[in-house]
Design a protein around this motif. Structure first.
Motif, mmCIF file in Angstrom:
data_model
loop_
_atom_site.group_PDB
_atom_site.id
_atom_site.type_symbol
_atom_site.label_atom_id
_atom_site.label_comp_id
_atom_site.label_asym_id
_atom_site.label_seq_id
_atom_site.Cartn_x
_atom_site.Cartn_y
_atom_site.Cartn_z
ATOM 1 N N PRO A 1 0.830 -1.212 0.000
ATOM 2 C CA PRO A 1 0.000 0.000 0.000
ATOM 3 C C PRO A 1 0.866 1.264 0.000
ATOM 4 N N GLY A 2 0.463 2.230 -0.825
ATOM 5 C CA GLY A 2 1.208 3.490 -0.910
ATOM 6 C C GLY A 2 2.220 3.500 -2.048
ATOM 7 N N ARG B 1 3.548 3.006 -6.033
ATOM 8 C CA ARG B 1 2.943 3.311 -7.336
ATOM 9 C C ARG B 1 3.571 2.426 -8.404
ATOM 10 N N ARG C 1 -5.544 -4.267 -10.471
ATOM 11 C CA ARG C 1 -6.820 -3.709 -9.965
ATOM 12 C C ARG C 1 -7.077 -4.207 -8.540
ATOM 13 N N GLU D 1 -4.876 -2.247 -6.261
ATOM 14 C CA GLU D 1 -5.394 -0.876 -6.136
ATOM 15 C C GLU D 1 -6.333 -0.766 -4.936
ATOM 16 N N GLN D 2 -7.118 -1.842 -4.737
ATOM 17 C CA GLN D 2 -8.065 -1.850 -3.601
ATOM 18 C C GLN D 2 -7.326 -1.808 -2.262
ATOM 19 N N GLY E 1 -4.568 -0.045 -1.790
ATOM 20 C CA GLY E 1 -3.844 1.222 -1.612
ATOM 21 C C GLY E 1 -2.633 1.393 -2.508
ATOM 22 N N VAL E 2 -2.470 0.481 -3.502
ATOM 23 C CA VAL E 2 -1.391 0.667 -4.485
ATOM 24 C C VAL E 2 -1.929 1.589 -5.584
ATOM 25 N N LYS E 3 -1.088 2.548 -6.005
ATOM 26 C CA LYS E 3 -1.530 3.449 -7.086
ATOM 27 C C LYS E 3 -1.091 2.879 -8.435
ATOM 28 N N VAL E 4 -2.009 2.891 -9.392
ATOM 29 C CA VAL E 4 -1.725 2.308 -10.709
ATOM 30 C C VAL E 4 -1.800 3.401 -11.768
ATOM 31 N N THR E 5 -0.727 3.568 -12.522
ATOM 32 C CA THR E 5 -0.719 4.539 -13.625
ATOM 33 C C THR E 5 -0.622 3.758 -14.932
ATOM 34 N N GLU F 1 5.646 11.312 -10.616
ATOM 35 C CA GLU F 1 5.567 11.200 -9.157
ATOM 36 C C GLU F 1 6.351 9.924 -8.851
#
Ligand SMILES: Cc1ncc(COP(=O)(O)O)c(C=O)c1O
Length: 398
Positions: free
Chosen positions: A91-92, A94, A110, A113-114, A116-120, A142
């Motif tokens: 979590p946290g 990216r 996906r 992502e639930q 707390g991982v950010k997906v670009t 970022e």
């Protein structure tokens, strides 16, 4: 006998040595190494598995002078990608990926992502190509902790410039994970030279092995940074109550698919005897013949690159025909002796990128055993099938 144009799903037929090696293992070997008495059969199994790891490390460019220690086996590349992504991303963090990914990447992302991982997601162009400059911008926007990229599209055959993408990731100090499901065995790959944190592979496509095989070629420090999601049953370090850190045991819990590894080992030997370059060139040659014919069919819409250029695409073709449902056409083709795959091929993002979502496309993927005669026959079958299902003539469709 049908003509098989579904090699992107799994290559078929396999070289005869694959089934022979599996049969031989089950009938004459069959020991579970590290869980016995070091009998001759135990040692033979251990030797066969080590030989297979060595072959993978040589073919895919293993780290530490192609050390077999940093090759671990999984049931397929989906498990390999899940192992890496869920083992590394917290979590946290990216992660950066592309719009051409298979859902063996997009679904775990996906899910993460639930948590707390950010997906670009970096958008590819309409031919499925990722611009390394766009990747660089996304990595720099970022702090990025990981990148995961498809090497070749399982929908339209577009190959990414992995070398340029790896250089961009190295420049930003971001570990890169590669999905080589469609390229291992067909394009030269060198995980060490590319600096890949993990090269994930599947055994049953270009590597010509049986289903139920795959794995990971690890960068040593990245392997230590990943938590195994399955623990226990390594047959080693039995005094430890926790998962051993030693490789390859760290990521190989439970009895491995030993008949499968025996088959994969034989397949890799078969590839070594021929060379990746000669296999790809032969496939590309039949691919070019097919592509030329495909373009002449009435009402055809081809997605991805329109030429068979070496290193830029593989012979995986996605098409639709004006006014035709690709699932109806695939069923007709199948009845007439041509095996293909319609729909979204587990890759809705790729179809969005290529402009054929939600209907998907008919995928025709050629392999090492397809001949020019089969190509010519397949083109006739497609033409006849279009007529049989009443495809509108191009003029009427306009
Ligand atoms: C690009 C890509 N990634 C992942 C996969 C999943 O492969 P497997 O079913 O062997 O796990 C495939 C299979 O089609 C693929 O083409």
């Amino acid at each position: 006998m049908s003509i098989y144009f579904n090699n992107a799903a799994t290559t078929w037929p396999k070289p005869p040595c694959v089934a022979e090696a599996m049969k031989d293992f089950l009938e004459n070997g069959g020991a579970n190494f590290g869980r016995g008495t070091s009998s001759g059969r135990d040692l033979e199994t251990m030797g066969m598995v080590l030989e297979c790891r060595e072959r993978v490390a040589r073919l895919l460019g293993g780290w530490e002078n192609a050390s077999p220690q940093y090759v671990t086996f999984t049931a397929n590349i989906t498990e390999a990608l899940n192992t890496v992504l869920k083992g590394y991303l917290k979590p946290g963090m990216r992660v950066v990926t592309s719009s051409m990914e298979h859902n063996a990447v997009t679904r775990p992302l996906r899910h993460l992502e639930q948590t707390g991982v950010k997906v670009t997601v970096v958008q590819c162009d309409r031919f499925g190509r990722l611009d390394p400059a766009d990747l660089d911008r996304a990595l720099g926007a970022e702090r990025a902790d990981l990148a995961v990229l498809n090497h070749c599209s399982n929908v339209c055959g577009t190959v990414q410039d992995l070398e340029a993408c790896a250089a961009v990731c190295a420049g930003r100090g971001v570990p890169l994970v590669a999905d080589t499901a469609q390229t291992a065995g067909l394009l030269p790959l060198d995980a060490h030279k590319l600096g890949l944190a993990a090269l994930c592979f599947t055994g049953h496509k270009g590597l010509m092995g049986p289903q139920g095989t795959g794995g990971i070629v690890w960068k040593p420090d990245f392997a230590q940074a990943c938590d195994p999601f399955c623990e226990g049953g390594t047959g080693s370090f039995s005094h430890l109550e926790t998962q051993p850190e030693a490789m390859p045991d760290r990521f190989e819990s439970g009895t491995q698919n030993l008949p499968g590894i025996a088959g994969l080992n034989a397949a890799l030997k078969w590839i070594e005897e021929r060379s990746v370059d000669s296999l790809r060139k032969a496939e590309n040659a039949v691919g070019a013949r097919f592509l030329d014919g495909l373009k002449t069919l009435p009402g055809v819409r081809l997605y991805g690159l329109t030429e068979m250029s070496d290193g830029k695409r593989l012979p995986v073709f996605a098409v639709n025909f004006d006014g035709v449902d690709n699932a109806v056409l695939a069923a007709e083709l199948s009845d007439r002796g041509l095996e293909t795959r319609p729909g979204l091929q587990c890759s809705p993002w790729a179809h969005q990128t290529l402009g054929c979502f939600p209907q998907g496309a008919l995928r025709l993927s050629l392999g090492a055993f397809n001949s020019p005669e089969e190509v010519d026959k397949a083109l006739i079958i497609i033409d006849q099938s279009l007529k049989a299902i009443g495809a509108p003539s191009p003029i009427a469709a306009r």
